[in-house]
Design a protein around this motif. Sequence first.
Motif, PDB file in Angstrom:
ATOM      1  N   MET A   4      -3.889  47.013  49.697  1.00  0.00           N
ATOM      2  CA  MET A   4      -3.126  47.907  48.841  1.00  0.00           C
ATOM      3  C   MET A   4      -3.826  49.251  48.702  1.00  0.00           C
ATOM      4  SD  MET A   4      -1.672  45.654  45.636  1.00  0.00           S
ATOM      5  CE  MET A   4      -3.222  44.781  45.366  1.00  0.00           C
ATOM      6  N   SER A   5      -3.024  50.306  48.603  1.00  0.00           N
ATOM      7  CA  SER A   5      -3.595  51.613  48.314  1.00  0.00           C
ATOM      8  C   SER A   5      -4.108  51.630  46.884  1.00  0.00           C
ATOM      9  CB  SER A   5      -2.525  52.699  48.491  1.00  0.00           C
ATOM     10  OG  SER A   5      -1.533  52.574  47.481  1.00  0.00           O
ATOM     11  N   ASN A   6      -4.918  52.650  46.556  1.00  0.00           N
ATOM     12  CA  ASN A   6      -5.439  52.759  45.192  1.00  0.00           C
ATOM     13  C   ASN A   6      -4.301  52.836  44.176  1.00  0.00           C
ATOM     14  OD1 ASN A   6      -8.020  52.703  46.157  1.00  0.00           O
ATOM     15  ND2 ASN A   6      -8.345  54.915  46.040  1.00  0.00           N
ATOM     16  N   ARG A   7      -3.263  53.591  44.529  1.00  0.00           N
ATOM     17  CA  ARG A   7      -2.137  53.738  43.592  1.00  0.00           C
ATOM     18  C   ARG A   7      -1.408  52.418  43.398  1.00  0.00           C
ATOM     19  NH1 ARG A   7       0.975  56.802  40.780  1.00  0.00           N
ATOM     20  NH2 ARG A   7       3.239  56.616  40.775  1.00  0.00           N
ATOM     21  N   GLU A   8      -1.144  51.695  44.490  1.00  0.00           N
ATOM     22  CA  GLU A   8      -0.473  50.405  44.386  1.00  0.00           C
ATOM     23  C   GLU A   8      -1.297  49.421  43.564  1.00  0.00           C
ATOM     24  OE1 GLU A   8       2.001  50.238  48.605  1.00  0.00           O
ATOM     25  OE2 GLU A   8      -0.076  49.533  48.521  1.00  0.00           O
ATOM     26  N   LEU A   9      -2.614  49.420  43.804  1.00  0.00           N
ATOM     27  CA  LEU A   9      -3.500  48.521  43.062  1.00  0.00           C
ATOM     28  C   LEU A   9      -3.429  48.811  41.570  1.00  0.00           C
ATOM     29  CD1 LEU A   9      -5.759  46.382  42.955  1.00  0.00           C
ATOM     30  CD2 LEU A   9      -7.405  48.233  43.344  1.00  0.00           C
ATOM     31  N   TRP A  10      -3.492  50.079  41.207  1.00  0.00           N
ATOM     32  CA  TRP A  10      -3.496  50.449  39.788  1.00  0.00           C
ATOM     33  C   TRP A  10      -2.144  50.171  39.127  1.00  0.00           C
ATOM     34  CZ3 TRP A  10      -6.722  50.381  36.226  1.00  0.00           C
ATOM     35  CH2 TRP A  10      -6.586  51.082  35.039  1.00  0.00           C
ATOM     36  N   GLN A  11      -1.054  50.472  39.848  1.00  0.00           N
ATOM     37  CA  GLN A  11       0.268  50.212  39.279  1.00  0.00           C
ATOM     38  C   GLN A  11       0.477  48.718  39.032  1.00  0.00           C
ATOM     39  OE1 GLN A  11       2.522  52.472  38.173  1.00  0.00           O
ATOM     40  NE2 GLN A  11       0.916  53.952  38.620  1.00  0.00           N
ATOM     41  N   ASN A  12       0.030  47.890  39.959  1.00  0.00           N
ATOM     42  CA  ASN A  12       0.140  46.445  39.768  1.00  0.00           C
ATOM     43  C   ASN A  12      -0.729  45.970  38.608  1.00  0.00           C
ATOM     44  OD1 ASN A  12       2.005  45.762  41.749  1.00  0.00           O
ATOM     45  ND2 ASN A  12       0.459  45.641  43.345  1.00  0.00           N
ATOM     46  N   ALA A  13      -1.923  46.545  38.495  1.00  0.00           N
ATOM     47  CA  ALA A  13      -2.816  46.181  37.396  1.00  0.00           C
ATOM     48  C   ALA A  13      -2.214  46.582  36.058  1.00  0.00           C
ATOM     49  CB  ALA A  13      -4.180  46.846  37.587  1.00  0.00           C
ATOM     50  N   HIS A 297      12.603  55.173  32.251  1.00  0.00           N
ATOM     51  CA  HIS A 297      11.945  55.073  33.556  1.00  0.00           C
ATOM     52  C   HIS A 297      12.631  55.942  34.608  1.00  0.00           C
ATOM     53  CE1 HIS A 297       8.935  51.957  32.915  1.00  0.00           C
ATOM     54  NE2 HIS A 297       9.805  51.224  32.259  1.00  0.00           N
ATOM     55  N   GLY A 298      13.848  56.437  34.323  1.00  0.00           N
ATOM     56  CA  GLY A 298      14.622  57.120  35.347  1.00  0.00           C
ATOM     57  C   GLY A 298      15.030  56.161  36.454  1.00  0.00           C
ATOM     58  N   PHE A 299      15.386  54.933  36.065  1.00  0.00           N
ATOM     59  CA  PHE A 299      15.623  53.848  37.005  1.00  0.00           C
ATOM     60  C   PHE A 299      16.978  53.230  36.694  1.00  0.00           C
ATOM     61  CE2 PHE A 299      14.722  49.613  38.867  1.00  0.00           C
ATOM     62  CZ  PHE A 299      14.082  50.000  40.040  1.00  0.00           C
ATOM     63  N   SER A 300      17.603  52.611  37.689  1.00  0.00           N
ATOM     64  CA  SER A 300      18.896  51.969  37.454  1.00  0.00           C
ATOM     65  C   SER A 300      18.903  50.554  38.015  1.00  0.00           C
ATOM     66  CB  SER A 300      20.025  52.792  38.091  1.00  0.00           C
ATOM     67  OG  SER A 300      19.853  52.861  39.497  1.00  0.00           O
ATOM     68  N   LEU A 301      19.708  49.693  37.401  1.00  0.00           N
ATOM     69  CA  LEU A 301      19.891  48.312  37.855  1.00  0.00           C
ATOM     70  C   LEU A 301      21.370  47.976  37.818  1.00  0.00           C
ATOM     71  CD1 LEU A 301      17.037  46.375  35.970  1.00  0.00           C
ATOM     72  CD2 LEU A 301      17.137  46.848  38.425  1.00  0.00           C
ATOM     73  N   SER A 331      10.183  47.209  42.728  1.00  0.00           N
ATOM     74  CA  SER A 331      11.104  48.016  43.513  1.00  0.00           C
ATOM     75  C   SER A 331      10.393  49.178  44.185  1.00  0.00           C
ATOM     76  CB  SER A 331      12.235  48.531  42.626  1.00  0.00           C
ATOM     77  OG  SER A 331      13.113  49.368  43.345  1.00  0.00           O
ATOM     78  N   GLN A 332       9.488  49.823  43.444  1.00  0.00           N
ATOM     79  CA  GLN A 332       8.755  50.968  43.997  1.00  0.00           C
ATOM     80  C   GLN A 332       7.823  50.540  45.124  1.00  0.00           C
ATOM     81  OE1 GLN A 332       6.985  52.524  40.411  1.00  0.00           O
ATOM     82  NE2 GLN A 332       8.712  53.868  39.965  1.00  0.00           N
ATOM     83  N   LEU A 333       7.169  49.395  44.954  1.00  0.00           N
ATOM     84  CA  LEU A 333       6.234  48.923  45.979  1.00  0.00           C
ATOM     85  C   LEU A 333       6.963  48.485  47.243  1.00  0.00           C
ATOM     86  CD1 LEU A 333       3.690  46.876  43.816  1.00  0.00           C
ATOM     87  CD2 LEU A 333       3.329  49.095  44.892  1.00  0.00           C
ATOM     88  N   LYS A 334       8.127  47.845  47.087  1.00  0.00           N
ATOM     89  CA  LYS A 334       8.872  47.382  48.257  1.00  0.00           C
ATOM     90  C   LYS A 334       9.692  48.485  48.904  1.00  0.00           C
ATOM     91  CE  LYS A 334       9.283  42.440  47.378  1.00  0.00           C
ATOM     92  NZ  LYS A 334      10.213  41.283  47.403  1.00  0.00           N
ATOM     93  N   GLY A 335       9.898  49.569  48.158  1.00  0.00           N
ATOM     94  CA  GLY A 335      10.674  50.672  48.702  1.00  0.00           C
ATOM     95  C   GLY A 335      12.150  50.372  48.828  1.00  0.00           C
ATOM     96  N   ARG A 336      12.653  49.448  48.024  1.00  0.00           N
ATOM     97  CA  ARG A 336      14.071  49.090  48.049  1.00  0.00           C
ATOM     98  C   ARG A 336      14.488  48.576  46.670  1.00  0.00           C
ATOM     99  NH1 ARG A 336      14.645  43.823  47.469  1.00  0.00           N
ATOM    100  NH2 ARG A 336      13.090  42.332  48.246  1.00  0.00           N
ATOM    101  N   PRO A 337      15.785  48.600  46.380  1.00  0.00           N
ATOM    102  CA  PRO A 337      16.242  48.061  45.093  1.00  0.00           C
ATOM    103  C   PRO A 337      15.989  46.563  45.010  1.00  0.00           C
ATOM    104  CG  PRO A 337      17.942  49.421  46.124  1.00  0.00           C
ATOM    105  CD  PRO A 337      16.890  49.201  47.156  1.00  0.00           C
ATOM    106  N   VAL A 338      15.709  46.076  43.815  1.00  0.00           N
ATOM    107  CA  VAL A 338      15.533  44.637  43.629  1.00  0.00           C
ATOM    108  C   VAL A 338      16.891  43.957  43.637  1.00  0.00           C
ATOM    109  CG1 VAL A 338      13.370  44.824  42.344  1.00  0.00           C
ATOM    110  CG2 VAL A 338      15.547  44.904  41.118  1.00  0.00           C
ATOM    111  N   THR A 339      16.902  42.704  44.059  1.00  0.00           N
ATOM    112  CA  THR A 339      18.134  41.920  44.079  1.00  0.00           C
ATOM    113  C   THR A 339      18.164  40.986  42.873  1.00  0.00           C
ATOM    114  OG1 THR A 339      17.170  40.099  45.338  1.00  0.00           O
ATOM    115  CG2 THR A 339      18.069  41.959  46.599  1.00  0.00           C
TER     116      THR A 339
END
Length: 450
Positions: A4-13, A297-301, A331-339
Amino acid sequence: MQEMSNRELWQNALVQIELGTSPASFHTWFRSTDITHRDSGTVQVAVPSKIVKEWLSQKHHKTILGALRNLDSSIRTVEYVVHRVLPKEERRKKAQPPTNASLDLQALYIDKRDNLNPRYTFETFIVGPFNELAHAASKAVVERPGLSYNPLFIYGSTGHGKTHLIQAIGNHFKKTHANKKVFYVTSERFAVDYINSVRAGRANAFKDQYRQYDVLIMDDVQFIANTEKTQEELFHLFNALRDSNKQIIFSSDKHPALLPGFEDRIKGRFSAGLIAEIPEPDVESRIAIIRAKLDQHGFSLGEDIIQHLAENVRGNIRELEGILNMIVCKSQLKGRPVTILDVRSLVKHNVKPSRGISIEEVIRRVSQYYEVPEKNILEKTRKKEVVKPRQVIMYLLREEFNVSFPTIGEKLGGRDHTTVIHSCEKIKTDLKNSPALEQELDHVRSLLHS
């Protein structure tokens, strides 16, 4: 597996950290943080100020290290470095000069003079059918302080928004009455300060300090149960403030009548104004909360996902917020909307099931509440003092725990299921015309879920 990148690691943490941290603490101390460097088992976390650095290293270090090690077992240590410039990703998102980072964080700091968090306002409080009475009472208090409802006592389980609402009252007073002295304190802090003042021979100074406030907000009063001297001090403080028409606001996890370890005179003071419950949010309210959080979050579901979350993440709003944060991050980590399948899996593995309660336990607790022997509930008697508790038990077993009518009848003395249906309909009808019965059921629910 790709590292994981540093950003991905921190966001998951951060997702893990937020689930175990209060919303106020998380947004105050973890905003504008990021990992800037990772090498040989050492992670450097960038923070916006020296204050944040000291707080994270002293108060949250174990939580941070644990969250990081859950994601990467090679991590051994965490260092905190002051970087006033935001990471590039967040700079672009905010479209602001990096020098504003410390100012943004500063705006979230709790004011030590009154202990109020500026994030807790009426504007950011989501109103729904479940909390509209408590919200309306709070708005009435700010319009006629010390006169409308004094004290205002708000109760409900953890994570239902009590602290947000009572602090919103304080922040409104700060904004509209600059000459009014407002103070927010937890009962635990009040008790510690009182004990320390007595030991230091400053008891009179303590009394003078608290009597100067025009609005006193005390959170979680249940924590001073069985504290004789602290309760006595609170009793005298209450009388002094109320006699001067100064507004008092309390919160608790239970109705004042059900608080154990409190003297009757204190319970009487708690109940002298208006008591308002914030119960578990209904599905409609949870949908509103989800939509509001997604907007932040500026996010939609999809509507199917929102409906699934509202129906399956019950009770604690913080838990709902945590699941939403995990969905956004995934969703951000996978780069696609969640199902909907992704969401069902997240809910299944991250939401604690409600603690079960047996039918026998419901019978026992309701019988205790109405002071009727359990054996009388099961007998064929039609005495009024027995019939009502029996009907309440049937109603709660059906409405709260979804027990079948035949099973309810069997457990309550072998009665026919049509008798159970009639009893449930009788309580439903009575509830429409009897605020007293509605309050009784609220008390019983508190006993069942405590």
